[in-house]
Motif scaffolding. Sequence first.
Motif, PDB file in Angstrom:
ATOM      1  N   ALA A  10      -2.791  10.413   1.308  1.00 21.83           N
ATOM      2  CA  ALA A  10      -2.289   9.508   0.267  1.00 21.83           C
ATOM      3  C   ALA A  10      -1.868  10.292  -0.967  1.00 21.83           C
ATOM      4  N   LEU A  13       1.330  12.045  -0.218  1.00 19.55           N
ATOM      5  CA  LEU A  13       2.438  11.090  -0.204  1.00 19.55           C
ATOM      6  C   LEU A  13       2.877  10.750  -1.628  1.00 19.55           C
ATOM      7  N   VAL A  14       1.930  10.474  -2.502  1.00 21.40           N
ATOM      8  CA  VAL A  14       2.270  10.147  -3.890  1.00 21.40           C
ATOM      9  C   VAL A  14       2.952  11.343  -4.559  1.00 21.40           C
ATOM     10  N   VAL A  17       6.568  11.625  -3.077  1.00 23.77           N
ATOM     11  CA  VAL A  17       7.448  10.545  -3.529  1.00 23.77           C
ATOM     12  C   VAL A  17       7.755  10.695  -5.018  1.00 23.77           C
ATOM     13  N   THR A  18       6.785  11.141  -5.798  1.00 21.72           N
ATOM     14  CA  THR A  18       7.037  11.399  -7.218  1.00 21.72           C
ATOM     15  C   THR A  18       8.067  12.502  -7.381  1.00 21.72           C
ATOM     16  N   VAL A  54       5.641   5.140  -9.445  1.00 26.14           N
ATOM     17  CA  VAL A  54       5.254   5.500  -8.069  1.00 26.14           C
ATOM     18  C   VAL A  54       3.751   5.309  -7.892  1.00 26.14           C
ATOM     19  N   HIS A  55       2.983   5.705  -8.889  1.00 24.18           N
ATOM     20  CA  HIS A  55       1.529   5.562  -8.820  1.00 24.18           C
ATOM     21  C   HIS A  55       1.125   4.108  -8.658  1.00 24.18           C
ATOM     22  N   ALA A  58       2.346   2.860  -5.030  1.00 26.90           N
ATOM     23  CA  ALA A  58       1.594   3.504  -3.944  1.00 26.90           C
ATOM     24  C   ALA A  58       0.105   3.198  -4.047  1.00 26.90           C
ATOM     25  N   GLY A  61      -0.558  -0.278  -2.842  1.00 28.31           N
ATOM     26  CA  GLY A  61      -0.347  -0.358  -1.396  1.00 28.31           C
ATOM     27  C   GLY A  61      -1.407   0.363  -0.591  1.00 28.31           C
ATOM     28  N   LEU A  62      -1.898   1.490  -1.122  1.00 27.95           N
ATOM     29  CA  LEU A  62      -2.877   2.288  -0.383  1.00 27.95           C
ATOM     30  C   LEU A  62      -4.322   1.885  -0.680  1.00 27.95           C
ATOM     31  N   ALA A  71      -7.562   5.689  -4.298  1.00 27.69           N
ATOM     32  CA  ALA A  71      -6.105   5.574  -4.375  1.00 27.69           C
ATOM     33  C   ALA A  71      -5.608   5.669  -5.811  1.00 27.69           C
ATOM     34  N   ALA A  75      -3.919   9.121  -7.788  1.00 28.16           N
ATOM     35  CA  ALA A  75      -2.500   8.786  -7.881  1.00 28.16           C
ATOM     36  C   ALA A  75      -2.030   8.705  -9.325  1.00 28.16           C
TER      37      ALA A  75
END
Length: 133
Positions: A10, A13-14, A17-18, A54-55, A58, A61-62, A71, A75
């Motif tokens: 996770a 991923l963050v 994506v950031t 994004v934080h 995500a 969602g996570l 999460a 994040a």
Amino acid sequence: MFFTIGDYLAGMLVGAVTALAVRMVVWPGMDMVIAPGMDMVIAMIVGMALGMLVHLIAGIGLGPLIGMFEAMIPASLIGMYGGMFFGMRDSMAAGSRTLPAALTVGAIFGAIVVAGVRFYDRALKGAVVDTGE
């Protein structure tokens, strides 16, 4: 063990994506076009705002999958500080020249932040003995 792997994935991923979001918006020399003399300040603010967005997305969602603390806390640090870092780096055209390299740096940054948060959490709580029940 699966939750630990999920925490790191996770965070990675963050981070990735950031880095992607910042790469899409910030370009080298954008400070000189938007606000001459502001150096990297504008890029860092834009990167921080994107990272926080994004934080939030995500993290919400996570959260049900890995837990809200696991999460949201890492994040938030990845999004805010990573966004500023990636914005500053991309505005100077320093570091990653290609998109896959930028995503890799974002994922590594995310994993490092998750490791730091887990280390700090363990230092605050102390060692926890798992009984296996």
